[in-house]
Design a protein around this motif. Sequence first.
Motif, short mmCIF file in Angstrom:
data_model
loop_
_atom_site.label_atom_id
_atom_site.label_comp_id
_atom_site.label_asym_id
_atom_site.label_seq_id
_atom_site.Cartn_x
_atom_site.Cartn_y
_atom_site.Cartn_z
N THR A 62 0.74 -1.24 -0.08
CA THR A 62 -0.20 0.01 -0.15
C THR A 62 0.82 1.14 -0.08
O THR A 62 0.35 2.04 -0.46
N LYS A 63 1.91 0.90 0.22
CA LYS A 63 3.00 2.03 0.33
C LYS A 63 4.18 2.30 -0.23
O LYS A 63 4.59 0.91 -0.44
N HIS A 64 4.53 2.75 -1.09
CA HIS A 64 5.81 2.89 -1.59
C HIS A 64 6.97 2.70 -1.32
O HIS A 64 7.76 3.68 -0.39
N PRO A 65 7.47 1.93 -1.68
CA PRO A 65 9.37 1.48 -0.78
C PRO A 65 10.36 2.70 -0.92
O PRO A 65 10.41 3.11 0.53
N GLY A 66 10.38 3.73 -1.71
CA GLY A 66 10.88 4.16 -1.53
C GLY A 66 10.82 5.16 -1.08
O GLY A 66 11.31 6.39 0.18
N MET A 67 9.44 5.86 -0.61
CA MET A 67 8.59 6.58 0.18
C MET A 67 8.83 6.31 2.15
O MET A 67 9.11 7.25 2.09
N VAL A 68 8.58 4.91 1.86
CA VAL A 68 9.04 4.32 2.97
C VAL A 68 10.08 4.81 3.91
O VAL A 68 10.52 4.91 5.07
N ARG A 69 11.75 4.19 2.71
CA ARG A 69 13.03 5.04 3.03
C ARG A 69 12.65 6.00 3.41
O ARG A 69 13.66 6.54 4.21
N ALA A 70 12.69 7.31 2.73
CA ALA A 70 12.03 8.55 2.88
C ALA A 70 12.28 9.35 3.79
O ALA A 70 12.71 9.66 5.22
N GLU A 71 10.80 8.38 4.43
CA GLU A 71 10.34 8.89 5.75
C GLU A 71 11.10 8.53 6.93
O GLU A 71 11.25 8.68 7.86
N SER A 72 11.45 7.47 6.61
CA SER A 72 12.47 6.41 7.87
C SER A 72 13.71 7.45 7.56
O SER A 72 14.17 8.04 8.96
N ILE A 73 14.26 8.29 7.07
CA ILE A 73 15.07 8.88 6.79
C ILE A 73 15.14 10.49 7.38
O ILE A 73 15.65 10.77 8.71
#
Length: 163
Positions: free
Chosen positions: A11-22
């Motif tokens: 449901t979420k884009h993997p790149g967006m998940v990484r960017a949010e965690s960073i």
Amino acid sequence: MTNFVHTQFPTKHPGMVRAESIASAFDDLGRHFGKQFDTTKSLATMLLAALVAAMVVVADQLIDTWADGHLMAAWVALWVVAFAALAVLAPTAKRAATGLSAALKAWSGRAAQARSEAQYWESAMADPRIMAEIQCAKLRAEEAEIYKLDAAVPPSQQYLRYM
């Protein structure tokens, strides 16, 4: 009937998940260092480093003239000057940084207040309601000043003020 399409996508884009965690990691880091960061200490450190660097340059220029055969002695003397300058100038740099920081904070506050008042005055020039509020506040202040003066004058002499 059976479905031929299976939509089991994230449901979420993997790149967006990484960017949010960073971003959250940097936010946590900023909050952690924000509690410990003191501008006075960093300014004092920078002033101290500048003063020590100036002293080391002067010592290097003086030592360079007689260091031809005494390279080790010159190197030791240079470091003695550096550490002595650190020891002697640290309290002075701290006081200077504290004073400079306080002066900068006061200037910044005055500048912000002046900008705010100028912006409010511009609004008052365009809006008659704000101008009426300013005039009422001015009249209240003048009235309070009169009452303060009346309290300072004895009651037997108050009638003389209004003649």
